[in-house]
Design a protein around this motif. Sequence first.
Motif, PDB file in Angstrom:
ATOM      1  N   TYR A 161     -12.290 -24.291 -25.092  1.00 36.00           N
ATOM      2  CA  TYR A 161     -13.620 -24.800 -24.761  1.00 36.00           C
ATOM      3  C   TYR A 161     -13.556 -26.254 -24.293  1.00 36.00           C
ATOM      4  CZ  TYR A 161     -15.973 -20.558 -26.159  1.00 36.00           C
ATOM      5  OH  TYR A 161     -16.407 -19.267 -26.200  1.00 36.00           O
ATOM      6  N   GLY A 162     -12.547 -26.986 -24.761  1.00 35.72           N
ATOM      7  CA  GLY A 162     -12.351 -28.342 -24.245  1.00 35.72           C
ATOM      8  C   GLY A 162     -11.994 -28.327 -22.774  1.00 35.72           C
ATOM      9  N   ALA A 163     -11.273 -27.294 -22.338  1.00 38.50           N
ATOM     10  CA  ALA A 163     -10.897 -27.177 -20.934  1.00 38.50           C
ATOM     11  C   ALA A 163     -12.056 -26.714 -20.057  1.00 38.50           C
ATOM     12  CB  ALA A 163      -9.724 -26.201 -20.792  1.00 38.50           C
ATOM     13  N   ILE A 164     -13.111 -26.167 -20.667  1.00 42.46           N
ATOM     14  CA  ILE A 164     -14.285 -25.721 -19.911  1.00 42.46           C
ATOM     15  C   ILE A 164     -15.218 -26.887 -19.592  1.00 42.46           C
ATOM     16  CG2 ILE A 164     -16.376 -24.306 -20.035  1.00 42.46           C
ATOM     17  CD1 ILE A 164     -13.868 -22.715 -19.497  1.00 42.46           C
ATOM     18  N   LEU A 165     -15.297 -27.855 -20.491  1.00 43.68           N
ATOM     19  CA  LEU A 165     -16.247 -28.957 -20.310  1.00 43.68           C
ATOM     20  C   LEU A 165     -16.098 -29.690 -18.973  1.00 43.68           C
ATOM     21  CD1 LEU A 165     -16.425 -30.502 -23.905  1.00 43.68           C
ATOM     22  CD2 LEU A 165     -18.170 -29.151 -22.715  1.00 43.68           C
ATOM     23  N   PRO A 166     -14.871 -29.988 -18.499  1.00 39.72           N
ATOM     24  CA  PRO A 166     -14.763 -30.678 -17.202  1.00 39.72           C
ATOM     25  C   PRO A 166     -15.322 -29.875 -16.037  1.00 39.72           C
ATOM     26  CG  PRO A 166     -12.705 -30.845 -18.440  1.00 39.72           C
ATOM     27  CD  PRO A 166     -13.562 -29.850 -19.152  1.00 39.72           C
ATOM     28  N   LEU A 167     -15.439 -28.563 -16.193  1.00 43.68           N
ATOM     29  CA  LEU A 167     -16.036 -27.747 -15.130  1.00 43.68           C
ATOM     30  C   LEU A 167     -17.540 -27.946 -15.086  1.00 43.68           C
ATOM     31  CD1 LEU A 167     -14.171 -24.331 -15.608  1.00 43.68           C
ATOM     32  CD2 LEU A 167     -13.411 -26.406 -14.448  1.00 43.68           C
ATOM     33  N   LEU A 168     -18.122 -28.207 -16.243  1.00 44.09           N
ATOM     34  CA  LEU A 168     -19.575 -28.341 -16.318  1.00 44.09           C
ATOM     35  C   LEU A 168     -20.064 -29.671 -15.768  1.00 44.09           C
ATOM     36  CD1 LEU A 168     -20.189 -26.810 -19.867  1.00 44.09           C
ATOM     37  CD2 LEU A 168     -20.275 -25.669 -17.641  1.00 44.09           C
ATOM     38  N   ASP A 169     -19.248 -30.722 -15.905  1.00 41.18           N
ATOM     39  CA  ASP A 169     -19.690 -32.027 -15.393  1.00 41.18           C
ATOM     40  C   ASP A 169     -19.112 -32.342 -14.014  1.00 41.18           C
ATOM     41  OD1 ASP A 169     -17.051 -32.823 -15.787  1.00 41.18           O
ATOM     42  OD2 ASP A 169     -17.481 -33.985 -17.587  1.00 41.18           O
ATOM     43  N   GLY A 170     -18.362 -31.381 -13.435  1.00 45.89           N
ATOM     44  CA  GLY A 170     -17.850 -31.560 -12.077  1.00 45.89           C
ATOM     45  C   GLY A 170     -16.588 -32.381 -11.987  1.00 45.89           C
ATOM     46  N   SER A 171     -15.904 -32.629 -13.096  1.00 43.81           N
ATOM     47  CA  SER A 171     -14.691 -33.455 -13.077  1.00 43.81           C
ATOM     48  C   SER A 171     -13.528 -32.769 -12.373  1.00 43.81           C
ATOM     49  CB  SER A 171     -14.260 -33.826 -14.510  1.00 43.81           C
ATOM     50  OG  SER A 171     -15.252 -34.589 -15.155  1.00 43.81           O
ATOM     51  N   LEU A 172     -13.481 -31.431 -12.439  1.00 48.99           N
ATOM     52  CA  LEU A 172     -12.397 -30.677 -11.822  1.00 48.99           C
ATOM     53  C   LEU A 172     -12.905 -29.930 -10.596  1.00 48.99           C
ATOM     54  CD1 LEU A 172     -10.570 -29.189 -14.950  1.00 48.99           C
ATOM     55  CD2 LEU A 172      -9.867 -31.125 -13.537  1.00 48.99           C
ATOM     56  N   ASN A 173     -12.022 -29.804  -9.591  1.00 50.13           N
ATOM     57  CA  ASN A 173     -12.371 -29.146  -8.338  1.00 50.13           C
ATOM     58  C   ASN A 173     -12.172 -27.639  -8.468  1.00 50.13           C
ATOM     59  OD1 ASN A 173     -13.127 -28.880  -5.643  1.00 50.13           O
ATOM     60  ND2 ASN A 173     -11.030 -29.149  -4.905  1.00 50.13           N
ATOM     61  N   VAL A 174     -13.097 -27.022  -9.174  1.00 51.23           N
ATOM     62  CA  VAL A 174     -13.057 -25.576  -9.406  1.00 51.23           C
ATOM     63  C   VAL A 174     -14.346 -24.973  -8.886  1.00 51.23           C
ATOM     64  CG1 VAL A 174     -13.007 -23.771 -11.167  1.00 51.23           C
ATOM     65  CG2 VAL A 174     -11.533 -25.783 -11.402  1.00 51.23           C
ATOM     66  N   ARG A 175     -14.227 -23.880  -8.135  1.00 56.47           N
ATOM     67  CA  ARG A 175     -15.418 -23.226  -7.589  1.00 56.47           C
ATOM     68  C   ARG A 175     -16.040 -22.353  -8.676  1.00 56.47           C
ATOM     69  NH1 ARG A 175     -13.352 -21.004  -3.449  1.00 56.47           N
ATOM     70  NH2 ARG A 175     -13.367 -18.778  -3.931  1.00 56.47           N
ATOM     71  N   LEU A 176     -17.180 -22.771  -9.133  1.00 60.63           N
ATOM     72  CA  LEU A 176     -17.877 -22.054 -10.193  1.00 60.63           C
ATOM     73  C   LEU A 176     -18.578 -20.826  -9.635  1.00 60.63           C
ATOM     74  CD1 LEU A 176     -19.366 -25.092 -12.102  1.00 60.63           C
ATOM     75  CD2 LEU A 176     -17.228 -23.899 -12.525  1.00 60.63           C
ATOM     76  N   PRO A 177     -18.995 -19.908 -10.514  1.00 60.28           N
ATOM     77  CA  PRO A 177     -19.620 -18.657 -10.041  1.00 60.28           C
ATOM     78  C   PRO A 177     -20.857 -18.864  -9.176  1.00 60.28           C
ATOM     79  CG  PRO A 177     -18.984 -18.461 -12.333  1.00 60.28           C
ATOM     80  CD  PRO A 177     -18.770 -19.892 -11.961  1.00 60.28           C
ATOM     81  N   ASP A 178     -21.538 -20.028  -9.317  1.00 57.68           N
ATOM     82  CA  ASP A 178     -22.760 -20.242  -8.548  1.00 57.68           C
ATOM     83  C   ASP A 178     -22.531 -21.011  -7.254  1.00 57.68           C
ATOM     84  OD1 ASP A 178     -22.116 -22.406 -10.260  1.00 57.68           O
ATOM     85  OD2 ASP A 178     -24.088 -23.282  -9.904  1.00 57.68           O
TER      86      ASP A 178
END
Length: 205
Positions: A161-178
């Motif tokens: 879950y610590g690795a998920i948080l950077p996806l929520l604030d945009g810190s990592l360049n990952v294409r989210l489902p939306d």
Amino acid sequence: MMNKPGLRHMKREATASALADAAFALALEKGPDGFVVEEIVQRAGYSRRTFANYYSCKEEAVAAAAVNFQGAEEVIEWIEALDKERSPLDSLYQVLKMQMTTEHFHKLRQLVSLSKQHPTLEPYILSALHGLQRSAQEMLTELSRGRHPEGYTHLLTGAVYGAILPLLDGSLNVRLPDHSTADTEDAVTFEQYLDTMFGYLRKGF
């Protein structure tokens, strides 16, 4: 064996969810500072006294939307039928994929964005996100009781879950489902990110 929630518990959960969804919708429409508790209860169809039985303030109700997601009942049913011999890592991988639907991820990102604009929301949203992690940890502990060292499930869920948080604030360049491919052509997909993360964990990195 985990017990399915009783009718009274399900009614309480439904009330809490309705209040949280109403508060979240108002926060998006008017901003967290643009409405009062009375508007929440009017929209949800409950009394001010009922609200006070569930939440201490409107900020807590807004943040509680983080734990409401479509498909939650399916997750519970999947856990009920889960093969107890499955590894905690594989179980957590599946739960996370079921939990992080496109709709839910979009909601979590909106909540994180709201917390940046309105700092009074931040502690409540962090608490709600921790609640998602805690639920997963408790599930793994019950499934693997006695088969792993004490604290293993805490470390595992904390890492994931610590690795998920950077996806929520945009810190990592990952294409989210939306996100569309055109918006983030150079980014890996969320599923690819999950597979990479769990691959590292399986190898002990």
